[in-house]
Design an enzyme around this catalytic site. Structure first.
Site, PDB file in Angstrom:
ATOM      1  N   CYS A 194      38.847 -25.919  -4.908  1.00 16.19           N
ATOM      2  CA  CYS A 194      39.555 -25.028  -5.830  1.00 16.19           C
ATOM      3  C   CYS A 194      39.752 -23.645  -5.235  1.00 16.19           C
ATOM      4  CB  CYS A 194      38.790 -24.896  -7.128  1.00 16.19           C
ATOM      5  SG  CYS A 194      38.329 -26.474  -7.791  1.00 16.19           S
ATOM      6  N   CYS A 206      39.183 -15.564  -3.220  1.00 19.22           N
ATOM      7  CA  CYS A 206      40.202 -14.521  -3.226  1.00 19.22           C
ATOM      8  C   CYS A 206      39.570 -13.152  -3.415  1.00 19.22           C
ATOM      9  CB  CYS A 206      41.227 -14.814  -4.309  1.00 19.22           C
ATOM     10  SG  CYS A 206      40.508 -14.904  -5.944  1.00 19.22           S
ATOM     11  N   ASP A 212      37.315 -21.338  -4.449  1.00 19.81           N
ATOM     12  CA  ASP A 212      36.245 -20.330  -4.516  1.00 19.81           C
ATOM     13  C   ASP A 212      34.851 -20.903  -4.679  1.00 19.81           C
ATOM     14  OD1 ASP A 212      37.039 -20.814  -7.175  1.00 19.81           O
ATOM     15  OD2 ASP A 212      38.021 -18.863  -7.317  1.00 19.81           O
ATOM     16  N   CYS A 264      37.289 -16.074 -12.029  1.00 18.24           N
ATOM     17  CA  CYS A 264      36.400 -15.559 -10.982  1.00 18.24           C
ATOM     18  C   CYS A 264      35.193 -14.861 -11.594  1.00 18.24           C
ATOM     19  CB  CYS A 264      37.135 -14.556 -10.078  1.00 18.24           C
ATOM     20  SG  CYS A 264      38.461 -15.295  -9.125  1.00 18.24           S
TER      21      CYS A 264
END
Ligand SMILES: Cc1ncc(COP(=O)(O)O)c(C=O)c1O
Lengths: 143, 396
Positions: free
Chosen positions: A34, A59, A36, A103
């Site tokens: 995915c 990211c 991360d 995130c």
């Protein structure tokens, strides 16, 4: 600009980046598929987080949220760290774009995973519902 | 030093294109549909631009339709091919897995309306096989649409071969030549292309201007209804300044194509050679059939968006196919189509060059990119596992 100044600051100068070889708790969340993965290391003495380090594949906002989360729990008690919410991380960063909120969820979960690992290692009893597993994983991506 | 290496996304307008546009803003501003002299001057200019574009594609001016860009041209070409086929009971369309979304999303929409879509494989090198096109053709195939050159990995498709297969079988053939126009020789007659899309901003022309070429006799379906502009096939007062800029930019690009291709290709090859020294890196797409300016690589253990942001801070403008840059959870469909795993596709970098880039810039990128990759690897748990042998490298 996609990101706030705070996010860019934590992305370009991440705090507490690295590893702790003799960590008392290590937690890893996310999935490379995915895009991360966060790994968090905790050094705990007398119930207090003396040191925390992280490694992140992801990211800009994944790196920034990891960094901010480590700052927010360093020096705190384990119980306090457990109350860290993704919302608090987002607020501390002056916001994240909507598509990046996951995130911050990852950062919260990374802290919890490291604490759980600490509890497991030390044989400390805990309420498993505090560490609820993600229910509907679609090819491993939780958020 | 600020380095612009994202020319596949868009280009800087050339001075020639700007100069060609200016008079059509304040001096020759008539509506080409007006009968008075102001209008007729504009109509004349429009006609000249049409001639210029037609000349560089190898068709006649009457086969050129000006649009708002590549996306609109793709949409109209595919819709027209679908409608023509449907009128004869043909509802099958052949395309490839790695088309631009302007094509893929148009096809998805047609699929919902009962069309059957076959998306051909592009294999490891990112090339459609003409024999696959031949094998996929059916009695009810209405249209084949295969891009001229891919926008992410720069691979150039065997368009002439596909064109001749389609012509032989009497099936319409459209190509999205947005990345090719102005960079590669195009001859719609010689290549048996029935419809073609191009976009001005990819060859130093203005944004929001494009062309749909449709061979004489192909009845286009309108997307925009209204006035009788563009032979009744695309309503709306023509964007004359942009069209003039586009024609001038195309003329300039085609006029200097030979030397520019040689120069840009040499920069590209130096850059690829330099970046290939990064351990566990791989070039995406065939090296032989490749756009002169395209560099696309994957670096194992890192994620593309963070790479782009750090490169931007160091003055390098690039692009990536990671999920975080695509706005979805999945990385680029192009990289997945050539068989890259999700993990590896997240760590992709596209640097797209043009004739404005210099050897110094290439050297500087060869210095900077490895530093940034090294740094991101140093904080990556994925890289840590690979280094410690806890996981296996995918890129060797
Ligand atoms: C291959 C391809 N097709 C279509 C388009 C869309 O063109 P435009 O931006 O002019 O709508 C692009 C550019 O983004 C492209 O690279």
């Amino acid at each position: 600009m996609l990101y706030t100044e705070k996010v860019m600051d934590h992305f370009t100068n991440p705090r507490n980046v690295g590893k702790i070889e003799d960590a008392d708790g290590v937690g890893e969340v996310g999935n490379a598929k995915c895009g991360d993965i966060m790994r968090m290391y905790l050094k705990i003495e007398e119930g207090i987080i003396q040191d925390v380090k992280f490694n992140t594949f992801g990211c800009g906002s994944a790196i920034a949220t990891s960094s901010m989360a480590t700052e927010m729990i360093k020096g705190k008690t384990v119980e306090e760290a457990m109350t860290l919410s993704n919302k608090a991380v987002v607020e501390a960063l002056d916001g994240l774009p909507v598509q990046k909120i996951h995130c911050s969820v990852l950062a919260e979960e990374a802290v919890k995973a490291a604490v759980k690992n600490y509890y497991d290692r030390k044989g400390i009893a805990y309420d498993p519902s505090l560490f609820s597993e993600c229910a509907d994983c679609d090819h491993g991506c939780c958020h | 030093m600020r380095i612009y290496a994202d020319n596949a996304a868009t280009t800087q307008m050339s001075q020639t294109a700007i100069n060609a546009m200016l008079p059509y803003m304040d001096k020759i501003y008539g509506n080409p549909s007006s009968l008075h002299s102001h209008g007729q001057e504009a109509a004349e200019a429009l006609g000249q631009a049409r001639e210029v574009v037609a000349g560089h594609l190898g068709c006649t001016a009457r086969e050129i339709y000006f649009t708002s860009g590549g996306s609109e041209a793709d949409n109209q070409a595919i819709l027209s091919g679908a409608m023509m086929g449907a009128a004869k009971g043909k509802k099958h369309i052949i395309s490839s897995k790695f088309e631009h979304h302007a094509v893929l999303h148009t096809l998805e929409n047609l699929e919902k309306q009962g069309f059957e879509i076959t998306l051909l494989d592009v294999y490891e090198k990112g090339l459609v096989k003409p024999e696959d096109v031949a094998a996929a053709l059916r009695q009810d195939t209405a249209l084949v649409t295969i891009m001229f050159a891919n926008n992410e990995i720069g691979t150039i498709q065997p368009i002439a071969e596909i064109g001749s297969i389609c012509r032989e079988k009497g099936v319409l053939f459209h190509t999205d030549a947005v990345q090719a126009a102005g960079h590669l020789p195009i001859d719609v007659k010689g290549m048996n292309i029935d419809m073609l899309s191009l976009s001005a901003h990819k060859f130093h022309g203005p944004k929001g201007a494009g062309v749909l070429y449709a061979r004489k006799g192909i009845p286009l379906t309108n997307i925009i209804h209204g006035g009788a502009q563009e032979r009744g096939k695309r309503a709306g007062t023509e964007n004359i300044p942009a069209i003039m800029g586009m024609a001038a930019a195309l003329e300039e690009a085609c006029g200097s194509m030979g030397p520019q291709t040689a120069y840009v290709t040499s920069l590209r090859d130096q850059l690829i050679a330099g970046l290939s020294k990064i351990p566990h890196s791989v070039v995406n797409g065939d090296m032989e059939n490749r756009l002169p300016g395209n560099v696309n690589m994957c670096f194992e253990g890192i994620e593309g968006e963070s790479l782009l942001l750090l490169l931007d801070m160091k003055g390098i403008a690039a692009s990536s196919g990671s999920a975080c840059t695509s706005g979805s959870l999945d990385p680029s469909h192009v990289l997945l189509a050539i068989g890259r795993s999700h993990e590896v596709a997240h760590g992709s970098l596209r640097l797209s060059l043009c004739e404005h880039n210099t050897k110094e810039e290439v050297d500087s990128m060869i210095q900077t990119v490895p530093q940034v990759v090294d740094y991101l690897r140093s904080i990556s748990p994925v890289w840590d596992d690979l280094q410690k042998g806890k996981a296996d490298y995918v890129i060797h």
